[in-house]
Scaffold this motif. Structure first.
Motif, PDB file in Angstrom:
ATOM      1  N   ASP A  45       2.394   4.325  11.070  1.00  0.00           N
ATOM      2  CA  ASP A  45       2.028   5.369  12.030  1.00  0.00           C
ATOM      3  C   ASP A  45       0.556   5.743  11.889  1.00  0.00           C
ATOM      4  OD1 ASP A  45       4.547   5.464  13.171  1.00  0.00           O
ATOM      5  OD2 ASP A  45       5.164   7.276  12.110  1.00  0.00           O
ATOM      6  N   TRP A  46       0.098   5.959  10.667  1.00  0.00           N
ATOM      7  CA  TRP A  46      -1.299   6.323  10.449  1.00  0.00           C
ATOM      8  C   TRP A  46      -2.230   5.245  10.980  1.00  0.00           C
ATOM      9  CZ3 TRP A  46      -1.303   8.118   4.634  1.00  0.00           C
ATOM     10  CH2 TRP A  46      -0.498   9.247   4.503  1.00  0.00           C
ATOM     11  N   GLU A  47      -1.920   3.981  10.666  1.00  0.00           N
ATOM     12  CA  GLU A  47      -2.767   2.879  11.111  1.00  0.00           C
ATOM     13  C   GLU A  47      -2.795   2.761  12.632  1.00  0.00           C
ATOM     14  OE1 GLU A  47      -1.945  -0.850   9.199  1.00  0.00           O
ATOM     15  OE2 GLU A  47      -2.633  -0.132   7.248  1.00  0.00           O
ATOM     16  N   ASN A  48      -1.768   3.273  13.289  1.00  0.00           N
ATOM     17  CA  ASN A  48      -1.701   3.239  14.746  1.00  0.00           C
ATOM     18  C   ASN A  48      -2.125   4.554  15.384  1.00  0.00           C
ATOM     19  OD1 ASN A  48      -0.710   0.520  15.462  1.00  0.00           O
ATOM     20  ND2 ASN A  48       0.950   1.101  14.109  1.00  0.00           N
ATOM     21  N   GLY A  49      -2.784   5.411  14.590  1.00  0.00           N
ATOM     22  CA  GLY A  49      -3.329   6.645  15.120  1.00  0.00           C
ATOM     23  C   GLY A  49      -2.312   7.726  15.409  1.00  0.00           C
ATOM     24  N   ARG A  50      -1.170   7.645  14.760  1.00  0.00           N
ATOM     25  CA  ARG A  50      -0.123   8.646  14.953  1.00  0.00           C
ATOM     26  C   ARG A  50       0.112   9.392  13.648  1.00  0.00           C
ATOM     27  NH1 ARG A  50       2.273   3.987  17.302  1.00  0.00           N
ATOM     28  NH2 ARG A  50       3.562   3.785  15.443  1.00  0.00           N
ATOM     29  N   GLY A  51       0.679  10.569  13.761  1.00  0.00           N
ATOM     30  CA  GLY A  51       1.009  11.346  12.577  1.00  0.00           C
ATOM     31  C   GLY A  51      -0.149  12.227  12.149  1.00  0.00           C
ATOM     32  N   ASN A  52       0.116  12.986  11.125  1.00  0.00           N
ATOM     33  CA  ASN A  52      -0.865  13.931  10.608  1.00  0.00           C
ATOM     34  C   ASN A  52      -0.784  13.901   9.085  1.00  0.00           C
ATOM     35  OD1 ASN A  52      -2.779  15.919  10.509  1.00  0.00           O
ATOM     36  ND2 ASN A  52      -1.364  17.577  10.973  1.00  0.00           N
ATOM     37  N   PRO A  53      -1.504  12.971   8.456  1.00  0.00           N
ATOM     38  CA  PRO A  53      -1.382  12.825   7.006  1.00  0.00           C
ATOM     39  C   PRO A  53      -1.864  14.061   6.253  1.00  0.00           C
ATOM     40  CG  PRO A  53      -3.147  11.437   7.857  1.00  0.00           C
ATOM     41  CD  PRO A  53      -2.465  12.040   9.034  1.00  0.00           C
ATOM     42  N   GLY A  54      -1.113  14.433   5.232  1.00  0.00           N
ATOM     43  CA  GLY A  54      -1.542  15.504   4.341  1.00  0.00           C
ATOM     44  C   GLY A  54      -2.602  14.985   3.388  1.00  0.00           C
ATOM     45  N   PHE A  55      -3.402  15.902   2.839  1.00  0.00           N
ATOM     46  CA  PHE A  55      -4.485  15.487   1.953  1.00  0.00           C
ATOM     47  C   PHE A  55      -3.982  14.749   0.718  1.00  0.00           C
ATOM     48  CE2 PHE A  55      -7.015  18.875   4.086  1.00  0.00           C
ATOM     49  CZ  PHE A  55      -8.023  18.044   4.552  1.00  0.00           C
ATOM     50  N   LYS A  56      -2.895  15.217   0.142  1.00  0.00           N
ATOM     51  CA  LYS A  56      -2.387  14.591  -1.087  1.00  0.00           C
ATOM     52  C   LYS A  56      -1.940  13.158  -0.813  1.00  0.00           C
ATOM     53  CE  LYS A  56       0.792  15.318  -4.906  1.00  0.00           C
ATOM     54  NZ  LYS A  56       1.787  16.211  -5.503  1.00  0.00           N
ATOM     55  N   GLN A  57      -1.160  12.978   0.245  1.00  0.00           N
ATOM     56  CA  GLN A  57      -0.682  11.635   0.582  1.00  0.00           C
ATOM     57  C   GLN A  57      -1.827  10.732   1.013  1.00  0.00           C
ATOM     58  OE1 GLN A  57       2.180  12.935   3.541  1.00  0.00           O
ATOM     59  NE2 GLN A  57       3.850  12.212   2.234  1.00  0.00           N
ATOM     60  N   LEU A  58      -2.706  11.259   1.833  1.00  0.00           N
ATOM     61  CA  LEU A  58      -3.846  10.470   2.284  1.00  0.00           C
ATOM     62  C   LEU A  58      -4.728  10.083   1.105  1.00  0.00           C
ATOM     63  CD1 LEU A  58      -5.528   9.190   4.503  1.00  0.00           C
ATOM     64  CD2 LEU A  58      -6.602  11.433   4.877  1.00  0.00           C
ATOM     65  N   GLY A  59      -4.960  11.025   0.196  1.00  0.00           N
ATOM     66  CA  GLY A  59      -5.764  10.735  -0.985  1.00  0.00           C
ATOM     67  C   GLY A  59      -5.187   9.613  -1.824  1.00  0.00           C
TER      68      GLY A  59
ATOM     69  N   VAL B 114       0.835  -1.199   0.000  1.00  0.00           N
ATOM     70  CA  VAL B 114       0.000   0.000   0.000  1.00  0.00           C
ATOM     71  C   VAL B 114       0.867   1.245   0.000  1.00  0.00           C
ATOM     72  CG1 VAL B 114      -1.682   1.350   1.324  1.00  0.00           C
ATOM     73  CG2 VAL B 114      -1.980  -1.116   1.084  1.00  0.00           C
ATOM     74  N   ALA B 115       1.904   1.232   0.830  1.00  0.00           N
ATOM     75  CA  ALA B 115       2.815   2.377   0.896  1.00  0.00           C
ATOM     76  C   ALA B 115       3.484   2.617  -0.448  1.00  0.00           C
ATOM     77  CB  ALA B 115       3.853   2.149   1.987  1.00  0.00           C
ATOM     78  N   ASP B 116       3.979   1.565  -1.063  1.00  0.00           N
ATOM     79  CA  ASP B 116       4.639   1.697  -2.373  1.00  0.00           C
ATOM     80  C   ASP B 116       3.680   2.278  -3.415  1.00  0.00           C
ATOM     81  OD1 ASP B 116       6.992   0.635  -1.338  1.00  0.00           O
ATOM     82  OD2 ASP B 116       6.668  -1.365  -2.208  1.00  0.00           O
ATOM     83  N   LEU B 117       2.483   1.737  -3.482  1.00  0.00           N
ATOM     84  CA  LEU B 117       1.510   2.200  -4.466  1.00  0.00           C
ATOM     85  C   LEU B 117       1.014   3.610  -4.164  1.00  0.00           C
ATOM     86  CD1 LEU B 117      -0.571  -1.072  -4.932  1.00  0.00           C
ATOM     87  CD2 LEU B 117       1.029  -0.063  -6.571  1.00  0.00           C
ATOM     88  N   GLY B 118       0.983   3.966  -2.885  1.00  0.00           N
ATOM     89  CA  GLY B 118       0.512   5.283  -2.485  1.00  0.00           C
ATOM     90  C   GLY B 118       1.590   6.351  -2.450  1.00  0.00           C
ATOM     91  N   GLY B 119       2.836   5.944  -2.688  1.00  0.00           N
ATOM     92  CA  GLY B 119       3.924   6.912  -2.728  1.00  0.00           C
ATOM     93  C   GLY B 119       4.348   7.448  -1.374  1.00  0.00           C
ATOM     94  N   ILE B 120       4.157   6.645  -0.330  1.00  0.00           N
ATOM     95  CA  ILE B 120       4.603   7.036   0.999  1.00  0.00           C
ATOM     96  C   ILE B 120       5.503   5.936   1.555  1.00  0.00           C
ATOM     97  CG2 ILE B 120       2.527   8.397   1.444  1.00  0.00           C
ATOM     98  CD1 ILE B 120       1.633   6.108   3.345  1.00  0.00           C
ATOM     99  N   SER B 121       6.103   6.191   2.700  1.00  0.00           N
ATOM    100  CA  SER B 121       6.928   5.156   3.318  1.00  0.00           C
ATOM    101  C   SER B 121       6.037   4.208   4.116  1.00  0.00           C
ATOM    102  CB  SER B 121       7.980   5.778   4.247  1.00  0.00           C
ATOM    103  OG  SER B 121       7.369   6.296   5.409  1.00  0.00           O
ATOM    104  N   ALA B 122       6.507   2.989   4.272  1.00  0.00           N
ATOM    105  CA  ALA B 122       5.777   2.023   5.086  1.00  0.00           C
ATOM    106  C   ALA B 122       5.667   2.536   6.521  1.00  0.00           C
ATOM    107  CB  ALA B 122       6.460   0.662   5.047  1.00  0.00           C
ATOM    108  N   ARG B 123       6.688   3.226   7.002  1.00  0.00           N
ATOM    109  CA  ARG B 123       6.667   3.784   8.359  1.00  0.00           C
ATOM    110  C   ARG B 123       5.513   4.773   8.525  1.00  0.00           C
ATOM    111  NH1 ARG B 123       7.864   1.815  12.704  1.00  0.00           N
ATOM    112  NH2 ARG B 123       5.870   2.614  13.286  1.00  0.00           N
ATOM    113  N   GLN B 124       5.287   5.607   7.501  1.00  0.00           N
ATOM    114  CA  GLN B 124       4.166   6.554   7.564  1.00  0.00           C
ATOM    115  C   GLN B 124       2.843   5.819   7.681  1.00  0.00           C
ATOM    116  OE1 GLN B 124       5.338   8.910   3.980  1.00  0.00           O
ATOM    117  NE2 GLN B 124       4.502  10.602   5.176  1.00  0.00           N
ATOM    118  N   LEU B 125       2.657   4.805   6.848  1.00  0.00           N
ATOM    119  CA  LEU B 125       1.406   4.050   6.877  1.00  0.00           C
ATOM    120  C   LEU B 125       1.224   3.357   8.224  1.00  0.00           C
ATOM    121  CD1 LEU B 125      -1.153   3.119   5.462  1.00  0.00           C
ATOM    122  CD2 LEU B 125       0.147   1.174   4.572  1.00  0.00           C
TER     123      LEU B 125
END
Length: 69
Positions: free
Chosen positions: A37-51, A24-35
């Motif tokens: 973090d998001w899945e664990n309720g941490r971080g603040n995803p930007g609209f572009k990355q989240l989209g 998912v991270a690869d296809l979404g253009g983000i790092s696996a660490r970001q994903l």
């Protein structure tokens, strides 16, 4: 929706589709660490990355304006 609720939704949909966090991270253009973090309720995803991640998961973000009082 809180960051925790968002994370739970992302993780549930990803599990439903049987896709790894790395894929998912690869296809979404983000790092696996970001994903992770998001899945664990941490971080603040930007609209572009989240989209991009939502698109990979077949989801969309809808912003609803509150009614004016």
């Amino acid at each position: 929706m809180s960051v925790e609720e968002l994370g739970n939704s992302l993780a549930a949909r990803r599990a439903e589709l049987g896709i790894t966090q790395q894929r998912v991270a690869d296809l979404g253009g983000i790092s696996a660490r970001q994903l992770i973090d998001w899945e664990n309720g941490r971080g603040n995803p930007g609209f572009k990355q989240l989209g991009a991640v939502l698109a990979v998961l077949g989801l969309q973000l809808t912003i609803i304006k509150p009614h004016q009082l």
